[in-house]
Design a protein around this motif. Structure first.
Motif, PDB file in Angstrom:
ATOM      1  N   LEU A   2       0.872  -1.177   0.000  1.00 44.65           N
ATOM      2  CA  LEU A   2       0.000   0.000   0.000  1.00 44.65           C
ATOM      3  C   LEU A   2       0.904   1.220   0.000  1.00 44.65           C
ATOM      4  CD1 LEU A   2      -2.714  -0.694   2.742  1.00 44.65           C
ATOM      5  CD2 LEU A   2      -3.051  -0.592   0.283  1.00 44.65           C
ATOM      6  N   VAL A  30      -2.700   0.681  -4.490  1.00 48.50           N
ATOM      7  CA  VAL A  30      -2.373  -0.716  -4.230  1.00 48.50           C
ATOM      8  C   VAL A  30      -1.389  -1.233  -5.278  1.00 48.50           C
ATOM      9  CG1 VAL A  30      -3.336  -3.030  -3.898  1.00 48.50           C
ATOM     10  CG2 VAL A  30      -4.685  -1.022  -3.287  1.00 48.50           C
ATOM     11  N   SER A  31      -0.377  -1.963  -4.821  1.00 49.78           N
ATOM     12  CA  SER A  31       0.575  -2.677  -5.682  1.00 49.78           C
ATOM     13  C   SER A  31       1.443  -1.805  -6.576  1.00 49.78           C
ATOM     14  CB  SER A  31      -0.166  -3.687  -6.571  1.00 49.78           C
ATOM     15  OG  SER A  31      -0.902  -4.558  -5.773  1.00 49.78           O
TER      16      SER A  31
END
Ligand SMILES: Nc1nc2c(ncn2[C@@H]2O[C@H](COP(=O)(O)OP(=O)(O)OP(=O)(O)O)[C@@H](O)[C@H]2O)c(=O)[nH]1
Length: 709
Positions: free
Chosen positions: A342, A395-396
């Protein structure tokens, strides 16, 4: 799609304080009263293992009861979106406060009404000064025995140097704390009970006294003075508006809306710091605190934009906070959990949508925006887009680290970076299970990526992996988090001090490298001057060779070699810092010279010159504050002196005493054990890195012997 909520209805705030002042409890109440949570779970309870507060969700936080990880939570209050960042109080985690302040617009500083201004409050206050973050003070725990609003306000004024504006004063303290006088509205609030849903009765200011039944303790002296306190508030705040001030003096009248505007203006510019009071635990004052956040703390951009810098960090412009500009964001925190990475960002301008591609300007790499989430502590909600002023997590993302700038690839810009302190303590780390070597290095890499105050190195001699950080607790917690979050168990060696080395005086030295091995030989000669520099000046190399006496193509080899060699000094193998290396002369051979030969010559030249310079060993000196019962003051000071420390200040706060001073970190391992036994478990201390200092001549060997054990 147009913006749903105007920027003026946003507040990005941090809650900062000394350890245990009640930040987590206050955040929990904020979430409860803003309707995000339907059941209050107290920190008291979680320490007994009965539940889990929203922000303290990690296992070791529950275990230790301190907030290690700052979590961003979102709440709604009276039509405003309030993004709250809960930050830890322990000094080893100053980095968390530091990076939060960098991206916030305002802060609530929470005080323990009994302890008043504590060391970490001071540190955080100075950080907030540095980042020019407007503040509100909230004197919490007014229900505790010994709570003193007067003492706390005195500390805010004298120790923090703030222009404290008393917007509220408590009505009673400890178990008589029943409410507060709101000097802005000119009324009192009296709560019916301590219950979380208890309502308060609003009472005119001049009726308050008659309604209260308790006696006149020192901290109740306010109650007789309410009209005067209100007049003081009016005069201080309205002085920011000439017309309103004149009207007040001439007629005694004022417009309540103008009064609030003045307080807001004073808070945003830092001229005033509103002071409120309450008891989060007894559910009094939190709604009023939320009102003050909305009324007085700035919306994103109200206080100016963010500085844009060139590659050397020089400011070259300002990005205004607006949707109508290219996307620009700053990553302020990276967390790895079981669901992946995150990347927490503050958006400064533009609109970023799911599926967009951004440029990580700091690293020159593209990042795709996969999912975007808004974070409510351990609960996340997916959203499709974020805009100027928002705080969110992507995210990611693959390559983005804390402090990196993200931007629209067509309009790249570097935003002002955060500054992180160098680590001062290290431990060797090895996997518990021999087969986990790879797992451990990937876990350590993740931890370091998420926390810029950690560093990872490999010890050249032993081949051991070394983790460096800001304090013993910082390293312990990191290892613990690897176990709980990433499932990797590791053993830690003995904590070691990050000493440094320096040149003692300027030295000019020549080294000739000559080697004949069968056919071709090796030849290089360098003459260099090494000069000690100012603290913080770093390693500077200058090429002052004239007449091609060292051919151009070999100069980078010399520079590289000196810089690489400076990682391991001649006193005891520590990094050599702050010196200038001037290459002034040399010799070469048409056939036998090579980059490698010059590298070797420069390395030997550096080694011999450092030895000749009467090199110094430098050690980290920590700023220490100890608070204990007055009876133990003598013992604590005696011990500080035995640890080669110096006392800079001492005094009394009520029945307790405090001492401040400077001590070498090398003498402070396990200090907690000494303090516990010397003060029967009642003493507390905080310690943080202050500066590096020369180790006294007679101490070098002793210290190195101790280190070798
Ligand atoms: N009496 C009283 N206790 C309180 C109040 N607010 C918090 N506490 C208690 O004080 C202790 C510390 O509270 P926390 O909310 O964990 O404090 P914190 O500042 O978040 O602490 P760290 O995260 O460790 O820095 C807990 O036992 C709380 O229940 C209050 O208003 N009155």
């Amino acid at each position: 799609m147009a913006r749903k909520k105007p920027l003026t209805l946003y507040r990005n705030i941090g809650i900062i304080a000394h350890i245990d002042a009640g930040k987590t409890t206050t955040t929990e109440r904020i979430l409860y009263y803003t309707g995000r949570k339907h059941q209050i779970i107290d920190v008291h309870d979680t320490k007994d293992g009965k539940g889990s507060t929203t922000t303290d969700y990690m296992e070791q936080e529950r275990k230790r009861g301190i907030t290690i990880q700052s979590a961003a939570v979102t709440a709604e209050w009276k039509g405003h979106q309030i993004n709250v960042i809960d930050t830890p109080g322990h000094v080893d985690f100053t980095i968390e406060v530091n990076r939060s302040l960098r991206v916030l617009d305002g802060a609530v500083v929470v005080f323990d009404g009994v302890a008043g201004v504590e060391p970490q409050t001071e540190t955080n206050w100075r950080l907030a000064d540095q980042y020019k973050v407007p503040r509100i003070c909230y004197v919490n725990k007014m229900d505790r025995i010994g709570a003193s609003f007067a003492h706390c306000v005195k500390g805010i004024r004298e120790r923090l140097g703030a222009n404290a504006l008393l917007c509220q004063v408590p009505l009673g303290s400890s178990d008589e704390f029943v409410g507060m006088a709101d000097l802005v509205a000119g009324v009192g609030y009296l709560w019916a009970s301590d219950d979380k849903d208890s309502v308060w009765e609003t009472v005119p200011l001049d009726e308050i006294k008659a309604r209260l039944t308790f006696g006149a303790s020192a901290d109740n002296a306010w109650i007789a003075d309410l009209p005067k306190l209100r007049q003081d508030l009016l005069e201080t705040a309205l002085a920011l508006d000439d017309d309103a001030f004149e009207r007040l003096l001439n007629t005694g009248e004022f417009d309540p809306a103008v009064l609030k505007q003045c307080i807001r203006r004073g808070t945003v510019t830092g001229e005033l710091v509103p002071v409120l009071c309450g008891s989060s635990y007894k559910n009094k004052g939190v709604q009023q605190l939320l009102d003050a956040v909305v009324d007085y703390l700035p919306y994103p951009g109200e206080n100016g934009g963010i500085a844009m810098v060139d590659e050397d960090g020089n400011v070259i412009g300002e990005q205004v906070v607006t949707d109508d500009a290219p996307a620009r964001a700053l990553a302020f925190k990276v967390i790895n959990d079981q669901f992946g990475t995150l990347t927490f960002c503050r958006i400064y301008s533009g609109v970023i949508k799911k599926g967009d591609t951004l440029l990580n300007v700091t690293r020159g790499k593209k990042e795709r925006v996969g999912r975007i989430v808004e974070v409510q502590a351990d609960d996340t909600r997916e959203i499709d887009e974020v805009r100027a002023g928002d705080i969110c997590a992507f995210v990611s993302m693959k390559d983005t680290e804390t402090g990196d700038s993200l931007a629209d690839p067509a309009h790249p810009a570097l935003l002002e970076r955060m500054r992180f302190p160098d680590p001062v303590i290290s431990v060797s780390v090895e996997p518990k299970n021999r087969n986990d070597v790879d797992k451990l290095s990937s876990a350590l890499y993740k931890m370091v990526k998420a926390d810029p105050s950690l560093k990872l190195e490999v010890d050249q001699e032993t081949g051991q992996t070394v983790l460096k950080g800001m304090g013993e607790l910082h390293l312990e917690v990191t290892i613990d988090r690897m176990r709980t979050e990433l499932g990797v168990e590791a053993n830690m060696g003995k904590p070691r001090v990050s000493f440094r080395e320096a040149f003692g005086k300027t030295v000019e030295h020549t080294y000739t490298h000559k080697k004949q091995t069968g056919g071709s030989g090796q030849f290089a000669e360098v003459t260099m001057i090494f000069e000690p520099g100012e603290p913080g000046s770093g390693v500077v190399f200058s090429d002052e060779v004239v007449g091609g006496r060292v051919p151009r193509e070999y100069i980078p080899a010399v520079e590289h070699s000196v810089k690489a060699e400076s990682q391991e000094g001649q006193v005891a193998g520590y990094e050599v810092v702050d010196f200038k290396a001037r290459l002034i002369d040399g010799k070469y051979h048409d056939v036998d010279s090579s980059a490698l030969a010059f590298e070797i010559a420069a390395r030997q030249c550096f080694r011999e010159a450092q030895k000749l310079s009467k090199p110094k060993l430098l050690e980290p000196i920590m700023h220490l504050e100890v608070v204990m019962e007055a009876d133990y003051l003598g013992d604590v000071i005696g011990d500080i002196n035995r640890r080669r420390g110096t006392v800079s200040d001492q005094g009394h706060k009520g029945s307790s005493a405090f001492v401040q001073g400077f001590v070498p970190l090398a003498e402070m391992f396990g200090y907690i054990n000494f303090l516990r036994s010397a003060t029967r478990g009642r003493g507390t201390f905080t310690m943080e890195f202050d500066h590096y200092e020369d180790v006294p001549a007679g101490m070098v060997e002793k210290l190195m012997e101790k280190e070798a054990k």
